[in-house]
Design a protein around this motif. Sequence first.
Motif: not given
Length: 303
Positions: A56-75
């Motif tokens: 974004s303009n003021k931030d950096i976001t780094v996520q470790v993510v995995y997908a399920r049928l319900q949606g994405d989940f953040i580790l």
Amino acid sequence: MPFVKKQKNDAYFSRFQVKYRRRREGRTDYYARKRLVTQAKNKYNAPKYRLVVRFSNKDITVQVVYARLQGDFILTQARSAELPRYGINHGLTNWAAAYATGLLAARRALTKLGLADKYQGVTEPDGTLTLTEALDEEDAPRPFKAYLDVGLKRTSTGSRVFGALKGASDGGIFIPHSDKRFPGYDPEGKSLDEEVLKKYIFGGHVAEYMESLEEEDDERFKKQFSTYLADGIGSEDIEEIYQNAHAAIREDPTFKPTDKAKDWKAESQKYRSKKLTLEERRARIAAKIERFEATGGVDEDDE
């Protein structure tokens, strides 16, 4: 063949299929997502992890993510807004900050999985291409594997996305990649200048720009780097700041919430109307009817 006008008749519209909502909004590349999410059919419940990097303009976001049928989940996740805790108070969206944020996310994920001691990664980055390899010990766990997810960002050479990738890779996560998009790569000679990459990791490019700007336009330098100067930071101090930050991240990567100046939950409740129970609503209506009958249907304001 002559020009044939496409007829959008009832048959066309009855078969028209609306695209996914996030495709209509231009927020998801489903061509890439399909390949990043699809799991091996012979590996039950083995998710494919993604290293998601967003700017974004003021931030950096780094996520470790995995997908399920319900949606994405953040580790786990890390943001560059957390870097002031490790001594980086300025330039929270540059290449060096992206590296530090990727390093923080990697160390945090491996700590959560219990692999931090076994996979240290590259403790002293020197700009070389180093992939995390499995340990030689018998019955040793394999390295944690993730794939880079850049979203809609353009993957040009030297992009900050690859700074986060390099940081996470040096942090001990196995991310399949090559050196072709790192700063310092020469496409003609097909070789990587390791000194250039090392310079970017420790903010050397920022220090060089500070020095050149100070020589060319001192007034603009004081305006652009005013927060650096207010904290007494010069171009010669930047490399040491990032070195100390990397060491501090490895020492304690756990997330700590910031201290809030106010209790914002209580503050928001103060302006929120309380939900009435059924008995309270009935009593309120009965009081209104009684007041109406007592005044004969005439409001007190009208009198």
